[in-house]
Design an enzyme around this catalytic site. Structure first.
Site, PDB file in Angstrom:
ATOM      1  N   LYS A  90     -23.679   1.539 -43.938  1.00 49.78           N
ATOM      2  CA  LYS A  90     -23.387   0.768 -42.658  1.00 49.78           C
ATOM      3  C   LYS A  90     -23.490   1.943 -41.517  1.00 49.78           C
ATOM      4  CE  LYS A  90     -18.718   2.502 -43.963  1.00 49.78           C
ATOM      5  NZ  LYS A  90     -17.732   2.078 -44.806  1.00 49.78           N
ATOM      6  N   TYR A 124     -15.912  22.272 -15.732  1.00 54.06           N
ATOM      7  CA  TYR A 124     -14.911  21.424 -15.238  1.00 54.06           C
ATOM      8  C   TYR A 124     -13.837  21.694 -15.568  1.00 54.06           C
ATOM      9  CZ  TYR A 124     -18.707  18.175 -14.191  1.00 54.06           C
ATOM     10  OH  TYR A 124     -19.835  17.699 -13.810  1.00 54.06           O
TER      11      TYR A 124
HETATM   12  C1  LIG Z   1     -17.443   2.951 -45.979  1.00 58.18           C
HETATM   13  C2  LIG Z   1     -17.052   2.272 -47.047  1.00 58.18           C
HETATM   14  C3  LIG Z   1     -17.547   2.782 -48.362  1.00 58.18           C
HETATM   15  C4  LIG Z   1     -18.144   4.114 -48.596  1.00 58.18           C
HETATM   16  O1  LIG Z   1     -17.354   5.253 -48.188  1.00 58.18           O
HETATM   17  P1  LIG Z   1     -17.613   6.706 -48.215  1.00 58.18           P
HETATM   18  O2  LIG Z   1     -16.361   7.532 -48.390  1.00 58.18           O
HETATM   19  O3  LIG Z   1     -18.453   6.964 -47.059  1.00 58.18           O
HETATM   20  O4  LIG Z   1     -18.349   6.981 -49.506  1.00 58.18           O
HETATM   21  C5  LIG Z   1     -17.136   2.284 -49.749  1.00 58.18           C
HETATM   22  N1  LIG Z   1     -16.439   1.057 -49.415  1.00 58.18           N
HETATM   23  C6  LIG Z   1     -15.959   0.465 -48.323  1.00 58.18           C
HETATM   24  C7  LIG Z   1     -15.349  -0.866 -48.340  1.00 58.18           C
HETATM   25  C8  LIG Z   1     -16.098   0.954 -47.269  1.00 58.18           C
HETATM   26  O5  LIG Z   1     -15.790   0.354 -46.117  1.00 58.18           O
END
Ligand SMILES: *Cc1c(COP(=O)(O)O)cnc(C)c1O
Length: 382
Positions: free
Chosen positions: A42, A270
């Site tokens: 994702k 800044y």
């Molecule tokens: C993002 C996500 C994962 C992966 O998690 P990691 O900690 O990056 O391995 C797995 N399951 C769900 C439902 C997620 O949203």
């Protein structure tokens, strides 16, 4: 015709696809036989670039892919035909037709969602595959575990839905083994409460990167969902994580644009949050929060120049960041500054970098902006 001169990079991320592949191989090697590997890609593959990352993962032993939404699912579908792609997030009403259009597997968390997906199945004349998600204490997506048996029965009885998996998600896998065990037990008890469910024919999964040890406590688990770990960041301290010992995939660099001497007492950047205690040599780096260096790292982060740690002085600005290079006479405009990665004997990890900004590696990876080219190292190293 004169070829265009190659662009000089001002701030870039280097993505080592060979390391990605080796990490996947090592994770698989550390898991029991027969465990399916759901590669979570994702958010543009955690900022690494979806296309290149997924193309490599498809050749490296991933079994399925998981994404946040239908649009990411469509992008993965475009890379390789035939792969199972699981959408992890809830569907916004109106998105359901895209499931059929791109052949995606939905996550189901409610009867209301089931109805919407059934409507699409009816239109296309084919049952839609779903994974049922059970909320065992995360309070996010999923049906609350006490209501899950009812929804499970509802899905199993529907001719328009094909149950392909069931899963839950841990909320404190890296820090609280007791609550994680509670979540696991709630999940297993829920499945056991539905005798007509045959887990053997389904994908049963819970573990993400940090929770990777949990399924070893036996039960019907036969898949893991791995995101961050495949990109070389291990958070948590299980024996399995220690065995995997992943390699960093992501490195982050910028350049020195200007070097100058400033007198003691000068207020830097800044807001004048920092004043030089001594006459100093400073380097102006050609990256700032417009590239993904968090403002929160102002006065806290360090960068590597010529193998030496140089502290950030004052506020990170949109396009430039000032570091102290007093005593480093060799520093010149054009030099590469390492924000995340190894330089000489020293290294800055993504975890260390994220702590300077008071955040987590996930957020840093998602915050590298569009201005930053991703440079891919494609050859597997030996
Ligand atoms: C993002 C996500 C994962 C992966 O998690 P990691 O900690 O990056 O391995 C797995 N399951 C769900 C439902 C997620 O949203």
């Amino acid at each position: 015709m004169t070829p265009p001169s190659s662009p000089v990079l001002r701030c870039w991320a280097e993505i080592d696809l060979g390391a990605l592949e080796r990490n996947l191989t090592r994770i698989r090697g550390a898991l029991p036989e027969g465990i399916r590997y759901v590669s979570v890609v994702k958010a543009d593959a955690y900022g690494h670039g979806l296309y290149q990352t997924v193309a490599r993962l498809m050749r490296s032993g991933a079994d399925l892919f998981a994404v946040a939404n239908v649009h990411e699912g469509a992008a993965v579908r475009e890379i390789g035909p035939g792969w199972k792609i699981l959408v992890l997030g809830p569907l916004v009403p109106g998105e359901e037709p895209l499931l059929a259009e791109h052949d995606l597997v939905a996550t189901l968390s409610s009867a209301e969602e089931a109805e919407r997906i059934e409507a699409v199945a009816e239109t296309s004349g084919r049952p839609r595959p779903v994974h049922l998600k059970i909320d065992t204490g995360m309070g996010r997506a999923g049906v609350w575990y006490e209501r899950a048996p009812e929804l499970l029965r509802r899905v199993l009885a529907s001719p328009r839905l094909r149950l392909e998996g069931a899963y839950t998600h841990f909320s404190v896998a890296e820090s609280d083994p007791v609550f994680t065990a509670t979540q696991r037990n709630r999940f297993l008890d829920t499945l056991a409460a539905v005798p007509e469910l045959n887990p053997a024919g389904l994908l049963i999964h819970a573990d993400n990167s940090a929770g990777l040890e949990t399924f070893a406590a036996a039960g019907p688990f036969n898949a893991v969902r791995v995101g961050l770990l495949q990109f070389g960041v291990a958070e948590g301290s299980t024996a399995l994580l220690a065995r995997v010992n992943p390699e960093p995939v992501f490195r982050f660099f910028t350049r020195v644009g200007l070097v100058k001497e400033l007198p003691a007492g000068t207020g830097i950047s800044y807001g004048r949050t920092r004043f030089l205690e001594r006459a100093s040599r400073v380097a102006i780096l050609t990256a700032g929060y417009g590239d993904g260096l968090p403002l929160a790292a102002s006065n806290r982060a360090e960068v590597l120049l010529h193998g030496q740690r140089c502290p950030v002085l004052g506020r990170v600005t949109m396009d430039q960041t000032i570091v102290d290079v007093t005593g480093l006479d060799a520093v010149r405009p054009g030099d590469t500054a390492t924000l995340v990665g190894t330089d000489g004997e020293d290294a800055i990890s993504l975890v260390e970098f994220s702590r300077w900004a008071g955040t987590i590696p996930y957020e840093i990876l998602c915050s590298v902006t569009k201005r930053v080219p991703r440079i891919y190292r494609t050859a597997p190293e030996v």
